[in-house]
Design a protein around this motif. Structure first.
Motif, short mmCIF file in Angstrom:
data_model
loop_
_atom_site.label_atom_id
_atom_site.label_comp_id
_atom_site.label_asym_id
_atom_site.label_seq_id
_atom_site.Cartn_x
_atom_site.Cartn_y
_atom_site.Cartn_z
N ALA A 262 0.84 -1.20 0.00
CA ALA A 262 0.00 0.00 0.00
C ALA A 262 0.87 1.25 0.00
N LEU A 263 1.92 1.24 0.80
CA LEU A 263 2.84 2.38 0.84
C LEU A 263 3.51 2.57 -0.51
N ALA A 264 3.92 1.47 -1.13
CA ALA A 264 4.57 1.56 -2.44
C ALA A 264 3.62 2.15 -3.48
N ALA A 265 2.37 1.69 -3.47
CA ALA A 265 1.38 2.22 -4.42
C ALA A 265 1.18 3.71 -4.20
N TYR A 266 1.15 4.11 -2.94
CA TYR A 266 0.96 5.52 -2.64
C TYR A 266 2.13 6.36 -3.15
N VAL A 267 3.34 5.92 -2.89
CA VAL A 267 4.52 6.69 -3.32
C VAL A 267 4.59 6.75 -4.85
N VAL A 268 4.27 5.65 -5.51
CA VAL A 268 4.30 5.62 -6.97
C VAL A 268 3.34 6.66 -7.55
N SER A 269 2.24 6.91 -6.86
CA SER A 269 1.28 7.90 -7.37
C SER A 269 1.90 9.30 -7.43
N TRP A 270 2.97 9.53 -6.70
CA TRP A 270 3.66 10.83 -6.68
C TRP A 270 4.80 10.89 -7.69
N VAL A 275 9.82 13.07 -10.17
CA VAL A 275 10.77 13.08 -11.30
C VAL A 275 10.87 14.44 -11.98
N THR A 276 10.06 15.39 -11.56
CA THR A 276 10.19 16.75 -12.07
C THR A 276 10.74 17.64 -10.96
N SER A 277 11.07 18.85 -11.30
CA SER A 277 11.68 19.74 -10.31
C SER A 277 10.78 20.91 -9.93
N GLY A 278 9.60 21.01 -10.55
CA GLY A 278 8.80 22.21 -10.36
C GLY A 278 7.69 22.10 -9.35
N GLY A 279 7.44 20.91 -8.77
CA GLY A 279 6.33 20.74 -7.86
C GLY A 279 6.49 21.54 -6.58
N TYR A 280 5.38 21.79 -5.91
CA TYR A 280 5.41 22.59 -4.68
C TYR A 280 6.29 21.91 -3.63
N ASP A 281 7.18 22.66 -3.03
CA ASP A 281 8.10 22.17 -2.00
C ASP A 281 9.10 21.15 -2.53
N ARG A 282 9.17 20.98 -3.85
CA ARG A 282 10.06 19.96 -4.42
C ARG A 282 11.51 20.23 -4.07
N GLY A 283 11.89 21.48 -3.92
CA GLY A 283 13.27 21.81 -3.62
C GLY A 283 13.57 21.98 -2.15
N LEU A 292 9.41 15.14 -0.22
CA LEU A 292 8.02 14.69 -0.21
C LEU A 292 7.48 14.62 1.21
N TRP A 293 8.33 14.18 2.13
CA TRP A 293 7.93 14.13 3.54
C TRP A 293 7.64 15.53 4.07
N ASN A 294 8.48 16.47 3.72
CA ASN A 294 8.24 17.86 4.14
C ASN A 294 6.90 18.36 3.62
N TYR A 295 6.62 18.07 2.38
CA TYR A 295 5.35 18.50 1.79
C TYR A 295 4.18 17.86 2.53
N HIS A 296 4.32 16.59 2.89
CA HIS A 296 3.25 15.91 3.59
C HIS A 296 3.02 16.50 4.98
N GLN A 297 4.06 16.93 5.63
CA GLN A 297 3.88 17.58 6.92
C GLN A 297 3.04 18.84 6.77
N SER A 298 3.30 19.59 5.72
CA SER A 298 2.52 20.80 5.46
C SER A 298 1.06 20.46 5.17
N MET A 299 0.83 19.45 4.34
CA MET A 299 -0.53 19.05 4.03
C MET A 299 -1.28 18.56 5.27
N TYR A 300 -0.57 17.82 6.13
CA TYR A 300 -1.20 17.33 7.36
C TYR A 300 -1.64 18.49 8.24
N GLY A 301 -0.78 19.50 8.34
CA GLY A 301 -1.16 20.66 9.12
C GLY A 301 -2.39 21.36 8.57
N PHE A 302 -2.50 21.40 7.25
CA PHE A 302 -3.68 22.01 6.63
C PHE A 302 -4.94 21.23 6.99
N HIS A 303 -4.90 19.90 6.83
CA HIS A 303 -6.09 19.09 7.06
C HIS A 303 -6.52 19.13 8.52
#
Length: 503
Positions: A262-270, A275-283, A292-303
């Motif tokens: 399940a974790l692998a399927a989730y990560v693959v969806s990202w 593989v690109t450099s322009g996504g939010y918080d990608r850098g 990606l973990w940093n971005y998820h922390q931000s999303m968790y705080g939002f929810h």
């Protein structure tokens, strides 16, 4: 081919065709972005073009609907939902273009249609009854909530499909695993590693979580279900150490079969974001997974902090009562500019109104099922009842933990498959053939009376079941305009407002 075999494939095919007609005909109406399509459709289009969600200029919706799909910008947009549902929306746009409502709603309609035969398959396997399966899938095929979420490009219809798919895989695993437990020897029973359907369920739940994070609650609930069901089956098989075997031996193996995939399927969806450099918080970190973990922390705080007021917000405790459905689109032409039947005062709505007869009937069935299980009178319906309640519990109860969060009644589309299955199973239990009450040392006349009474009870419940289904079908037809955006005279529309909060 016998009549029974013809029914085995003709019934689900017919129900699927009905579902497809109700979901695909006129799918491009209205030709504008409605409700949260303003986020998901445009995000899907930038995902397809950039690999990540991009931003748009001010007030882009009218221009986008007019065919100006290239006005997006390469600057990253901050989004708070995983990408899989938007990738699926993008698939329809890749096939049919971004310049039509049909294109950006195609995938929602497709998955909403496929949910109907999936529910048929689950109910058929649970009940061993074509009739019960037909009732469950038929009620879903014509239900207004299911239709609306198939005709508007939101994420919850995809979530409902993947959750139901995971439960179908659990059923496929059950017979095979229980047979191996029953054949096991020793105080602990067998340790079962080869469970491909649990791996498949993990993939489906990873996909559900990659649509919306609420899929994680279902993943956790399924893990608990596997431990409990394994323990009960070992106990039934006479294994003396059934509790220890289920909790200490099989549970870690089940975790490895379910969660990593399940974790692998989730990560693959990202992948697009990774593989690109322009996504939010990608850098935010040179390591893409750390970023990606940093971005998820931000999303968790939002929810967690989401408590913005909304006129159609509906806390989870209200959902069974159906107090506040969501109006996702409303059009009320100026009087005299457009006519609808006898009136020039017209209104068109797309709302998350389930069939109220099915909805309230399903919750009554849930109460009946709980009582029957507590009193141990379910008979052969015991496991089917418990399975349907499990699906309902993992899709509903977690939302009760967030009474202050801004949530909506249309989230219940993920619960709907289990509600119609529970209702169909309860009707199947009610209309079953009843055995006469055994009277010790009964006379011939007393035994005959008991037999006639049992037969009369059976007939009465079958009449009730038939009448209920006819009323449910007629109500579904009556409420169909509220899920398809059909223009109605205002008085006729208002006659659908059975509860004050529906207006």
């Amino acid at each position: 081919m016998t009549g029974g075999r013809r029914l085995e494939w003709m019934v689900p095919v017919a129900l699927t065709l009905v579902a497809a007609l109700l979901r695909f005909v006129g799918l491009g109406h209205p030709h504008e972005l409605v409700f949260d399509e303003t986020y998901y459709v445009k995000d899907a289009w930038t995902l397809l073009n950039l690999g990540y969600e991009g931003t748009w200029p001010d007030d882009p919706n009218t221009r986008f609907a007019a065919g100006e799909s290239g006005i997006f910008q390469t600057e990253a947009a901050y989004v708070v939902h995983p990408p899989l549902g938007k990738w699926l929306i993008a698939l329809g746009m890749a096939l049919f273009g971004a310049d039509s409502g049909f294109g950006w709603r195609f995938s929602a309609a497709l998955f909403g249609t496929l949910l109907v035969p999936l529910v048929y398959a689950i109910a058929r396997r649970l009940s061993s009854s074509i009739g019960v399966a037909t009732v469950a899938a038929g009620l879903l095929a014509v239900d207004g909530l299911a239709i609306a979420l198939s005709r508007v490009s939101l994420l919850d219809g995809f979530l409902a499909f993947f959750v139901a798919l995971a439960f179908w895989f659990l059923l496929l695993d059950r017979d095979r695993t229980n047979a191996r437990i029953g054949a096991g020897e020793g105080p602990w029973g067998p340790l079962i590693w080869h469970r491909p359907w649990i791996v498949a369920a993990g993939l489906a739940l990873g996909a559900a979580s990659a649509v919306k994070w609420s899929g994680l609650y279902v993943l956790a609930g399924v893990g608990i279900y596997l431990v409990v069901s394994d323990a009960l089956e070992r106990r039934r098989a006479g294994i003396t150490g059934w509790a220890q075997a289920a909790l200490l031996r099989q549970a870690p193996v089940s975790f490895l079969q379910l969660v990593p995939v399940a974790l692998a399927a989730y990560v693959v969806s990202w992948t697009g974001w990774l593989v690109t450099s322009g996504g939010y918080d990608r850098g935010s970190d040179p390591n893409p997974l750390a970023a990606l973990w940093n971005y998820h922390q931000s999303m968790y705080g939002f929810h967690v902090g989401l408590s913005t007021s909304h006129p159609y917000a509906s806390p989870a405790w209200q959902w069974p009562l159906l107090l506040r459905p969501t109006a996702m689109w409303l059009s009320r032409p100026d009087a005299g500019t457009e006519t609808c039947g006898w009136s020039d005062d017209c209104i068109a709505v797309i709302g998350s109104h389930p069939n109220p007869v099915t909805w309230y009937g399903a919750w009554a069935a849930v109460i009946l099922i709980v009582v029957v299980l507590i009193r141990r009178r379910a008979g052969r319906f015991g496991f089917p009842f418990a399975f349907a309640l499990t699906g309902l519990a993992v899709t509903y109860l977690p939302w009760l933990l967030y009474p202050a969060r801004t949530i909506f009644q249309f989230y219940t589309v993920a619960m709907l498959p289990f509600l119609v299955i529970a209702l169909a199973l309860a009707l199947g239990w009610l209309v079953r053939v009843r055995a006469p009450v055994e009277i010790p040392q009964a006379t011939v006349s007393e035994a005959a009376y008991a037999e006639r009474h049992a037969a009369a009870q059976t007939r009465a419940w079958r009449v009730f079941g038939g009448v209920f289904l006819v009323v449910a079908l007629l109500t579904a037809i009556f409420f169909l305009p509220l899920s398809t955006g059909i223009l109605l005279p205002y008085p006729l529309w208002y006659s659908h407002m059975w509860v004050p909060g529906w207006v």
